[in-house]
Design an enzyme around this catalytic site. Sequence first.
Site, PDB file in Angstrom:
ATOM      1  N   CYS A 112       0.822  -1.209   0.000  1.00  0.00           N
ATOM      2  CA  CYS A 112       0.000   0.000   0.000  1.00  0.00           C
ATOM      3  C   CYS A 112       0.861   1.266   0.000  1.00  0.00           C
ATOM      4  CB  CYS A 112      -0.992  -0.041   1.151  1.00  0.00           C
ATOM      5  SG  CYS A 112      -2.385   1.092   0.916  1.00  0.00           S
ATOM      6  N   HIS A 218      -3.792  -5.456   0.599  1.00  0.00           N
ATOM      7  CA  HIS A 218      -3.296  -5.742   1.949  1.00  0.00           C
ATOM      8  C   HIS A 218      -3.197  -7.243   2.236  1.00  0.00           C
ATOM      9  CE1 HIS A 218      -3.086  -1.683   3.705  1.00  0.00           C
ATOM     10  NE2 HIS A 218      -3.997  -1.404   2.787  1.00  0.00           N
ATOM     11  N   GLU A 220      -1.242  -8.703   4.239  1.00  0.00           N
ATOM     12  CA  GLU A 220      -0.937  -8.996   5.643  1.00  0.00           C
ATOM     13  C   GLU A 220      -2.181  -9.361   6.440  1.00  0.00           C
ATOM     14  OE1 GLU A 220      -2.362  -4.801   5.781  1.00  0.00           O
ATOM     15  OE2 GLU A 220      -1.157  -6.006   4.396  1.00  0.00           O
TER      16      GLU A 220
END
Length: 255
Positions: A112, A218, A220
């Site tokens: 990001c 994202h 993660e």
Amino acid sequence: MKPTRPIIAIVCCHKLVDGQPTQAVYQKYIDAVQYHGGNAILLPYTAADDSNFSALMSLVDGVLLTGSYSNVAPARYGATHIEDKPDLNRDTLSFQLLDYAKMHDVPLFAVCRGLQEMNVYFGGTLHPDWRPTGLFYEQHLEDSSRPIEEQYQTIHDVLIEEGGYLASFGQKWHVNSLHKQAIDRLGDSLQIEARAPDGLVEAISLSQHPFMIGVQWHPEVSYDNDELSKFLFREFINHARKRHHTPYQAQASQT
């Protein structure tokens, strides 16, 4: 004694906690690194100190540039708008990490804001806000009225480009997307790895580098249950592991 796991340096962001300035990293990034076999260390903005930076980086096997509440300073890419969410110290450290990773072939994974830093570092520019451009139609921004876990749900496809690093994974995947800023002009020596169906650049890589990849979504959040997220973190840690097996003394001698 040398750690058995590769050491992954994660850049910190400035935050206020109970009204006090804090250097912080969301735990999900630390958990993702740990889950896939790395040892996370957190780098505050003071790590950019030139007198100690090279010695510190000689211990590092990989770099993770995280997403953030803040945005890259407009002056970094020649823009003049007023940025209401700056973190100038993070900018300084991230650009220094990118420089070191490029010069010394250190594996680097950018998420990001990290992707945006990567693009700007290599001379690219950003849309400060993709919404008024009229160029994109996918839902790239979260609905902040919904609970956090719902905001991070997958929302649109990414179309993976042929001939890139991600092509070994597949041709299309469904990702989460929470960003107002986006790539405008691509940086020098960067390759587009994936786009959204509306054309917005969703992933990039540095040509002629073992592993320097940035994604706009994202991974993660779903590091342990989404196949593309697992692929990205696994490849990142595997490249860091290869560097880990090179004696630190040899790495340091290159600086």
